[in-house]
Design an enzyme around this catalytic site. Structure first.
Site, PDB file in Angstrom:
ATOM      1  N   GLY A  10      25.773  27.578 -18.150  1.00 57.61           N
ATOM      2  CA  GLY A  10      25.781  26.222 -18.717  1.00 57.61           C
ATOM      3  C   GLY A  10      26.988  26.012 -19.603  1.00 57.61           C
ATOM      4  N   GLY A  13      28.695  22.481 -21.056  1.00 54.54           N
ATOM      5  CA  GLY A  13      27.957  21.552 -21.915  1.00 54.54           C
ATOM      6  C   GLY A  13      28.575  21.410 -23.287  1.00 54.54           C
ATOM      7  CD  GLN A  14      26.790  18.620 -28.587  1.00 53.95           C
ATOM      8  OE1 GLN A  14      25.598  18.748 -28.325  1.00 53.95           O
ATOM      9  NE2 GLN A  14      27.203  18.050 -29.699  1.00 53.95           N
ATOM     10  CG  LEU A  15      26.484  25.994 -27.712  1.00 54.07           C
ATOM     11  CD1 LEU A  15      27.139  26.069 -29.086  1.00 54.07           C
ATOM     12  CD2 LEU A  15      25.039  26.505 -27.795  1.00 54.07           C
ATOM     13  CB  ILE A  37      25.196  23.558 -11.442  1.00 49.24           C
ATOM     14  CG1 ILE A  37      24.734  22.731 -12.635  1.00 49.24           C
ATOM     15  CG2 ILE A  37      24.214  24.659 -11.103  1.00 49.24           C
ATOM     16  CD1 ILE A  37      23.488  21.919 -12.358  1.00 49.24           C
ATOM     17  NE  ARG A  38      27.846  19.283 -15.901  1.00 47.62           N
ATOM     18  CZ  ARG A  38      28.546  18.938 -16.976  1.00 47.62           C
ATOM     19  NH1 ARG A  38      29.539  18.069 -16.882  1.00 47.62           N
ATOM     20  NH2 ARG A  38      28.292  19.457 -18.161  1.00 47.62           N
ATOM     21  CG  ASP A  51      21.194  26.738  -9.630  1.00 49.79           C
ATOM     22  OD1 ASP A  51      20.559  26.945 -10.685  1.00 49.79           O
ATOM     23  OD2 ASP A  51      20.828  25.936  -8.752  1.00 49.79           O
ATOM     24  CE1 TYR A 140      15.924  21.860 -25.309  1.00 49.44           C
ATOM     25  CE2 TYR A 140      15.189  21.089 -27.456  1.00 49.44           C
ATOM     26  CZ  TYR A 140      16.120  21.745 -26.666  1.00 49.44           C
ATOM     27  OH  TYR A 140      17.231  22.279 -27.257  1.00 49.44           O
TER      28      TYR A 140
HETATM   29  P1  NAD Z   1      24.246  20.428 -22.426  1.00 49.77           P
HETATM   30  O1  NAD Z   1      23.209  19.579 -21.761  1.00 49.77           O
HETATM   31  O2  NAD Z   1      25.410  19.765 -23.056  1.00 49.77           O
HETATM   32  O3  NAD Z   1      24.794  21.495 -21.373  1.00 49.77           O
HETATM   33  C1  NAD Z   1      23.965  22.180 -20.486  1.00 49.77           C
HETATM   34  C2  NAD Z   1      24.818  22.674 -19.345  1.00 49.77           C
HETATM   35  O4  NAD Z   1      23.964  23.368 -18.417  1.00 49.77           O
HETATM   36  C3  NAD Z   1      25.490  21.545 -18.551  1.00 49.77           C
HETATM   37  O5  NAD Z   1      26.885  21.773 -18.474  1.00 49.77           O
HETATM   38  C4  NAD Z   1      24.831  21.606 -17.170  1.00 49.77           C
HETATM   39  O6  NAD Z   1      25.711  21.278 -16.108  1.00 49.77           O
HETATM   40  C5  NAD Z   1      24.404  23.068 -17.104  1.00 49.77           C
HETATM   41  N1  NAD Z   1      23.310  23.305 -16.168  1.00 49.77           N
HETATM   42  C6  NAD Z   1      22.267  22.492 -15.872  1.00 49.77           C
HETATM   43  N2  NAD Z   1      21.491  23.065 -14.930  1.00 49.77           N
HETATM   44  C7  NAD Z   1      22.038  24.257 -14.619  1.00 49.77           C
HETATM   45  C8  NAD Z   1      21.703  25.304 -13.737  1.00 49.77           C
HETATM   46  N3  NAD Z   1      20.625  25.219 -12.938  1.00 49.77           N
HETATM   47  N4  NAD Z   1      22.499  26.403 -13.677  1.00 49.77           N
HETATM   48  C9  NAD Z   1      23.612  26.482 -14.455  1.00 49.77           C
HETATM   49  N5  NAD Z   1      23.986  25.515 -15.332  1.00 49.77           N
HETATM   50  C10 NAD Z   1      23.213  24.419 -15.405  1.00 49.77           C
HETATM   51  O7  NAD Z   1      23.471  21.355 -23.487  1.00 49.77           O
HETATM   52  P2  NAD Z   1      24.036  21.960 -24.862  1.00 49.77           P
HETATM   53  O8  NAD Z   1      23.878  20.918 -25.906  1.00 49.77           O
HETATM   54  O9  NAD Z   1      25.345  22.589 -24.644  1.00 49.77           O
HETATM   55  O10 NAD Z   1      22.906  23.057 -25.158  1.00 49.77           O
HETATM   56  C11 NAD Z   1      23.069  24.415 -24.797  1.00 49.77           C
HETATM   57  C12 NAD Z   1      21.847  25.172 -25.277  1.00 49.77           C
HETATM   58  O11 NAD Z   1      21.703  24.995 -26.698  1.00 49.77           O
HETATM   59  C13 NAD Z   1      20.526  24.709 -24.659  1.00 49.77           C
HETATM   60  O12 NAD Z   1      19.669  25.810 -24.457  1.00 49.77           O
HETATM   61  C14 NAD Z   1      19.932  23.818 -25.734  1.00 49.77           C
HETATM   62  O13 NAD Z   1      18.531  23.795 -25.652  1.00 49.77           O
HETATM   63  C15 NAD Z   1      20.400  24.512 -26.988  1.00 49.77           C
HETATM   64  N6  NAD Z   1      20.414  23.598 -28.135  1.00 49.77           N
HETATM   65  C16 NAD Z   1      21.348  22.603 -28.211  1.00 49.77           C
HETATM   66  C17 NAD Z   1      21.316  21.731 -29.289  1.00 49.77           C
HETATM   67  C18 NAD Z   1      22.314  20.608 -29.417  1.00 49.77           C
HETATM   68  O14 NAD Z   1      22.241  19.824 -30.387  1.00 49.77           O
HETATM   69  N7  NAD Z   1      23.282  20.488 -28.506  1.00 49.77           N
HETATM   70  C19 NAD Z   1      20.335  21.871 -30.292  1.00 49.77           C
HETATM   71  C20 NAD Z   1      19.388  22.877 -30.157  1.00 49.77           C
HETATM   72  C21 NAD Z   1      19.455  23.753 -29.082  1.00 49.77           C
END
Ligand code: NAD
Length: 314
Positions: A10, A13-15, A37-38, A51, A140
């Site tokens: 993943g 994503g944002q993190l 996956i992107r 994935d 969640y």
């Molecule tokens: P995000 O939604 O920005 O990114 C998630 C990424 O996972 C995306 O790039 C998506 O393409 C990828 N993804 C989705 N399905 C997938 C799959 N089947 N296989 C591989 N990749 C896949 O999420 P984030 O904000 O970066 O969060 C990352 C983690 O941190 C998560 O576990 C989230 O629960 C946790 N978290 C985030 C926050 C926050 O404020 N951002 C707060 C608490 C916990």
């Protein structure tokens, strides 16, 4: 010291975007493989499509690369999870179990993020303790509560070195947030800098725990580098920096952009926010692995405005 080889799931994503960049600085670009996956927005990283639901492909990548640490970030977030509850459960649970199984077989260390969403409405809202009742009200949150127990189970039963943090809402300006209840605290900056009125999906006085991304990334790497015998909690650590309401944030932004205007139109995310604590007792993280945030609320606001302002011209 063992040379680390790192896989991030993943990672787009944002993190993941910011954690990948920081891990590349820390360990060298050749030691960090970003997966998702992107396709990523950038081309200068070592990237594979993966994935996390495909356990065989994950296991193959770990053995092909000799990975020693998996940062498992792929997940559905709180708000998008409520729109797709069964898919959220599948990804959040099966994805984690696939990573834990691969770690059991290969001896990898694992980082997996939990969230303040796991607590639910029956916890003390002020200074929410590390050990407390958890009755989450969202899919969640349920997946984070179950995931924490699975992590502890894999540690206690199989010796997997899995470590976790309960992130608050994360505020950043590199990648956009992916469907969480605290996303307003990022969106509002873009509207303010563009000169647009912001309509907030949470009510004015909704106080939630938050953290600036550089602290979240630094704390995560700090946890993963700590000696294993310093890690006394194998569910997940409370982790905190500051708390604020939408009204406090909008007012702080207005000090820099006096013409900024905003209004409130709470939606389904208000119910989710109402079930979360307002601030967090993170003394265990501070004493076990010396966690300490560097950014306060005012530092975050001024840093976000200058970073976004440098990219967007009105
Ligand atoms: P995000 O939604 O920005 O990114 C998630 C990424 O996972 C995306 O790039 C998506 O393409 C990828 N993804 C989705 N399905 C997938 C799959 N089947 N296989 C591989 N990749 C896949 O999420 P984030 O904000 O970066 O969060 C990352 C983690 O941190 C998560 O576990 C989230 O629960 C946790 N978290 C985030 C926050 C926050 O404020 N951002 C707060 C608490 C916990």
């Amino acid at each position: 010291m063992q040379e680390q080889q790192i896989i991030i799931t993943g990672a787009n994503g944002q993190l993941g975007t910011e954690l990948t960049a920081a891990l590349r600085v820390q360990y060298g670009g050749g030691r960090v493989i970003a997966t998702d996956i992107r396709q990523p927005a950038v081309t200068d990283i070592n990237f594979r499509l993966l994935d996390v639901m495909d356990r065989e492909a994950l296991g193959q990548l770990v053995s092909d690369t000799g990975a020693t640490i998996i940062y498992h970030l792929a997940a559905f977030l709180s708000a998008s999870g409520e729109q797709h509850p069964l898919q959220a459960w599948d990804l959040n649970m099966q994805g984690l179990l696939n990573v834990l199984e691969v770690a059991r077989e290969t001896g990898c260390r694992v980082f997996w993020p939990s969230s303040i969403a796991l607590f639910g409405e029956h916890v003390p809202s002020a200074y929410c303790p590390q050990h407390t009742v958890t009755q989450p009200g969202t899919v969640y949150g349920i997946s984070k509560a179950a995931g924490e127990n699975w992590c502890q189970y894999y540690h206690n039963t199989y010796g997997v070195d899995v470590r976790s943090i309960r992130y608050p809402g994360l505020i950043s300006h590199t990648a956009l947030p992916g469907g969480g209840t605290t996303d307003y605290a990022v969106d509002i900056f873009y509207h303010a800098v563009r000169g647009d009125t912001y309509t907030c999906f949470l009510a004015a006085e909704t106080i939630l725990p938050m953290m600036y991304m550089p602290d979240a990334v630094a704390g995560t790497i700090q946890l993963m580098e700590a000696p294993a015998d310093a890690i006394n909690i194998r569910t997940s650590y409370n982790f905190a920096a500051f708390s604020f309401s939408p009204e406090q944030l909008a007012t702080a932004i207005q000090k820099y952009i006096p013409e900024f205007t905003w209004r409130y139109q709470p939606d389904f995310r208000q119910r989710i926010a109402n079930s979360w604590p307002q601030d967090i007792d993170d003394r265990c993280a501070r004493s076990d692995w010396a966690w300490e945030p560097k950014y306060g609320f005012d530092d975050m606001v001024s840093d976000m405005l200058s970073a976004i302002g440098a990219r967007i011209t009105r």
